[in-house]
Motif scaffolding. Structure first.
Motif, mmCIF file in Angstrom:
data_model
loop_
_atom_site.group_PDB
_atom_site.id
_atom_site.type_symbol
_atom_site.label_atom_id
_atom_site.label_comp_id
_atom_site.label_asym_id
_atom_site.label_seq_id
_atom_site.Cartn_x
_atom_site.Cartn_y
_atom_site.Cartn_z
ATOM 1 N N GLU A 185 9.908 -4.418 -17.501
ATOM 2 C CA GLU A 185 10.079 -3.562 -18.693
ATOM 3 C C GLU A 185 8.613 -3.318 -19.286
ATOM 4 N N GLN A 186 8.500 -2.093 -19.989
ATOM 5 C CA GLN A 186 7.676 -1.581 -20.877
ATOM 6 C C GLN A 186 7.758 -2.111 -22.209
ATOM 7 N N ASN A 187 9.154 -2.368 -22.633
ATOM 8 C CA ASN A 187 9.404 -2.898 -23.811
ATOM 9 C C ASN A 187 9.146 -4.340 -23.815
ATOM 10 N N ASP B 179 14.823 -2.543 -13.118
ATOM 11 C CA ASP B 179 13.626 -1.848 -13.298
ATOM 12 C C ASP B 179 13.887 -0.778 -14.365
ATOM 13 N N GLU B 180 12.988 -1.412 -15.680
ATOM 14 C CA GLU B 180 13.079 -0.529 -16.742
ATOM 15 C C GLU B 180 14.306 -0.133 -17.284
ATOM 16 N N PRO B 181 15.303 -1.107 -17.597
ATOM 17 C CA PRO B 181 16.717 -0.695 -18.128
ATOM 18 C C PRO B 181 16.731 0.006 -19.490
ATOM 19 N N GLY C 118 3.899 -4.793 -17.800
ATOM 20 C CA GLY C 118 2.593 -4.405 -17.446
ATOM 21 C C GLY C 118 2.304 -2.965 -17.895
ATOM 22 N N ALA C 119 1.292 -2.283 -17.926
ATOM 23 C CA ALA C 119 0.975 -1.042 -18.311
ATOM 24 C C ALA C 119 1.575 0.107 -17.328
ATOM 25 N N ASN C 120 1.442 1.205 -17.353
ATOM 26 C CA ASN C 120 1.789 2.220 -16.454
ATOM 27 C C ASN C 120 1.025 2.030 -15.302
ATOM 28 N N GLY C 121 1.460 2.337 -14.175
ATOM 29 C CA GLY C 121 0.908 2.141 -12.702
ATOM 30 C C GLY C 121 0.381 0.667 -12.553
ATOM 31 N N ALA C 122 0.657 -0.082 -13.202
ATOM 32 C CA ALA C 122 0.334 -1.755 -12.929
ATOM 33 C C ALA C 122 0.921 -2.347 -11.627
ATOM 34 N N GLY C 123 2.160 -1.440 -11.009
ATOM 35 C CA GLY C 123 2.492 -2.116 -9.789
ATOM 36 C C GLY C 123 3.883 -2.736 -9.983
ATOM 37 N N LYS C 124 4.497 -2.511 -11.077
ATOM 38 C CA LYS C 124 5.784 -3.438 -11.419
ATOM 39 C C LYS C 124 6.949 -2.786 -10.425
ATOM 40 N N SER C 125 7.213 -1.333 -10.593
ATOM 41 C CA SER C 125 8.108 -0.722 -9.723
ATOM 42 C C SER C 125 8.063 -0.965 -8.051
ATOM 43 N N THR C 126 6.613 -1.236 -7.622
ATOM 44 C CA THR C 126 6.282 -1.411 -6.279
ATOM 45 C C THR C 126 6.607 -2.625 -5.786
ATOM 46 N N THR C 127 6.446 -3.648 -6.666
ATOM 47 C CA THR C 127 6.902 -4.972 -6.651
ATOM 48 C C THR C 127 8.514 -5.116 -6.291
ATOM 49 N N MET C 128 8.977 -4.449 -7.238
ATOM 50 C CA MET C 128 10.677 -4.173 -7.028
ATOM 51 C C MET C 128 10.954 -3.865 -5.720
ATOM 52 N N ARG C 129 10.397 -2.743 -5.562
ATOM 53 C CA ARG C 129 10.729 -2.132 -4.022
ATOM 54 C C ARG C 129 10.447 -2.863 -2.892
ATOM 55 N N ALA C 130 9.209 -3.586 -3.101
ATOM 56 C CA ALA C 130 9.037 -4.762 -2.050
ATOM 57 C C ALA C 130 10.095 -5.713 -1.839
ATOM 58 N N LYS D 28 -3.968 0.849 -2.529
ATOM 59 C CA LYS D 28 -3.336 -0.504 -2.809
ATOM 60 C C LYS D 28 -2.826 -0.750 -4.008
ATOM 61 N N ALA D 29 -1.411 -0.899 -4.255
ATOM 62 C CA ALA D 29 -0.613 -0.787 -5.423
ATOM 63 C C ALA D 29 -0.507 -2.191 -5.961
ATOM 64 N N VAL D 30 -0.243 -3.075 -5.140
ATOM 65 C CA VAL D 30 0.085 -4.433 -5.234
ATOM 66 C C VAL D 30 -0.948 -5.311 -4.423
ATOM 67 N N HIS E 166 0.843 -1.083 -0.088
ATOM 68 C CA HIS E 166 0.145 -0.016 -0.085
ATOM 69 C C HIS E 166 0.799 1.164 0.058
ATOM 70 N N TYR E 167 0.450 2.265 -0.610
ATOM 71 C CA TYR E 167 0.835 3.830 -0.335
ATOM 72 C C TYR E 167 -0.317 4.308 0.456
ATOM 73 N N GLY E 168 -0.226 4.588 1.672
ATOM 74 C CA GLY E 168 -1.263 5.120 2.313
ATOM 75 C C GLY E 168 -2.494 4.286 2.109
HETATM 76 P P1 ATP Z 1 5.292 2.718 -14.381
HETATM 77 O O1 ATP Z 1 5.732 1.725 -15.710
HETATM 78 O O2 ATP Z 1 4.386 3.945 -14.845
HETATM 79 O O3 ATP Z 1 6.361 3.203 -13.543
HETATM 80 P P2 ATP Z 1 4.499 0.691 -12.527
HETATM 81 O O4 ATP Z 1 3.937 -0.610 -12.994
HETATM 82 O O5 ATP Z 1 5.802 0.464 -12.096
HETATM 83 O O6 ATP Z 1 4.319 1.787 -13.567
HETATM 84 P P3 ATP Z 1 4.057 1.517 -9.893
HETATM 85 O O7 ATP Z 1 4.880 2.565 -9.887
HETATM 86 O O8 ATP Z 1 4.236 0.280 -8.961
HETATM 87 O O9 ATP Z 1 3.640 1.027 -11.230
HETATM 88 O O10 ATP Z 1 2.724 2.040 -9.148
HETATM 89 C C1 ATP Z 1 1.773 1.519 -8.874
HETATM 90 C C2 ATP Z 1 0.487 2.325 -8.238
HETATM 91 O O11 ATP Z 1 0.770 2.805 -7.166
HETATM 92 C C3 ATP Z 1 0.120 3.461 -9.127
HETATM 93 O O12 ATP Z 1 -1.247 3.643 -9.159
HETATM 94 C C4 ATP Z 1 1.015 4.530 -8.572
HETATM 95 O O13 ATP Z 1 0.068 5.975 -8.775
HETATM 96 C C5 ATP Z 1 0.831 4.278 -7.021
HETATM 97 N N1 ATP Z 1 1.861 4.804 -6.354
HETATM 98 C C6 ATP Z 1 3.397 4.422 -6.778
HETATM 99 N N2 ATP Z 1 4.289 5.082 -5.831
HETATM 100 C C7 ATP Z 1 3.314 5.698 -5.096
HETATM 101 C C8 ATP Z 1 3.687 6.786 -4.147
HETATM 102 N N3 ATP Z 1 5.077 7.129 -3.677
HETATM 103 N N4 ATP Z 1 2.716 7.175 -3.482
HETATM 104 C C9 ATP Z 1 1.253 7.177 -3.796
HETATM 105 N N5 ATP Z 1 1.143 6.259 -4.718
HETATM 106 C C10 ATP Z 1 2.118 5.620 -5.338
#
Ligand code: ATP
Length: 237
Positions: free
Chosen positions: A193-195, A161-163, A36-48, A17-19, A12-14
């Motif tokens: 990757e987006q590619n 993450d998105e090299p 996955g598309a923008n905002g799908a949660g890819k970077s969040t998964t990596m950060r976890a 629920k991102a993942v 979660h971010y607050g």
């Molecule tokens: P992209 O390819 O655009 O980077 P992504 O698949 O990596 O997208 P994430 O960055 O993991 O997606 O984001 C997943 C969701 O969490 C999105 O809805 C995003 O707006 C939200 N999110 C990401 N980081 C934060 C944050 N620091 N605070 C609040 N919401 C966030």
């Protein structure tokens, strides 16, 4: 052997629920990609996985150990190293200094020379530019430096993450070739990757992430041939 296992992970971010209930595995020796598309949660998964972001539910195991609540720096010591989205190099430091920072968590500093050599072999451009300040390098060079720095930790699992983000076409080909070579030399790779075309061609297995959940999985080849994937991620209908 399963090297990394995420079971029912939510992040979660607050209140957002991102993942949501995500489960994936990465076996030793594989390249696995998350597309996955923008905002799908890819970077969040990596950060976890790297420990930058805490999980709110579920568990993460690495090499048989539960690391769900382990501090990020200790995950680096265990062998998880991340090259973050947006590069994240130290702009005021030289190439050599940046690479040295990547090795901070290592105890076997006497072997560093070998790893500098390995990075310079993979990225001859970094060898030429070893005294240049990172922030003055081109986007592609900074991307190489970020990956090189992550390799200096001598990881068992490299998180990329998105090299290819923001790179010119000739650099994109090169980065993916190098990722395959890093894997061939024995490092397990989890690639976001987006590619999708390049990522699926290089990966042994892949997961498709949509709004925080896995919607599809298969070998890279299977997903490349999947008509719904073609339509959504490969730009062909
Ligand atoms: P992209 O390819 O655009 O980077 P992504 O698949 O990596 O997208 P994430 O960055 O993991 O997606 O984001 C997943 C969701 O969490 C999105 O809805 C995003 O707006 C939200 N999110 C990401 N980081 C934060 C944050 N620091 N605070 C609040 N919401 C966030």
């Amino acid at each position: 052997m399963t090297l990394l296992e995420l079971s029912d992970v939510s992040v979660h971010y607050g209140r957002i629920k991102a993942v949501s209930g995500l489960s994936i595995t990465v076996d030793e020796g594989e390249i696995v990609t998350l597309i996955g598309a923008n905002g799908a949660g890819k970077s969040t998964t990596m950060r976890a996985i790297s420990g930058i972001r805490p999980v709110s539910a579920g568990s993460i195991r690495f090499d048989g150990e539960d690391i769900t609540r382990l501090r990020g720096d200790l995950r680096v010591v265990r062998g998880i190293s991340q090259s973050p989205e947006g590069r994240g190099i130290f702009p005021g430091m030289t190439v050599l200094e940046n690479l040295d920072m990547g090795a901070y968590a290592r105890k076997d500093r006497k072997d560093l020379k070998t790893d500098f050599d390995r990075v310079f072999e993979l990225f001859p451009r970094l060898a030429e530019r070893r005294t240049q300040v990172g922030g003055t390098m081109s986007g592609g060079e900074q991307q190489m430096l970020a990956i090189g720095r992550a390799l200096m930790a001598k990881p068992r699992l490299l998180l990329l993450d998105e090299p290819s983000m923001g790179l010119a076409p000739q650099f994109i080909q090169q980065i993916f070739r190098i990722i395959t070579e890093i894997n061939r030399q024995g490092t397990t790779v989890l690639l976001v990757e987006q590619n999708a075309q390049q990522a699926l061609s290089r990966a042994h297995r892949a997961y498709v992430l949509e709004t925080g959940q896995i919607t599809k999985t298969g070998t890279g080849r299977e997903l490349l041939a999947d008509s719904s994937i073609k339509e959504a991620y490969l730009g062909v209908g």
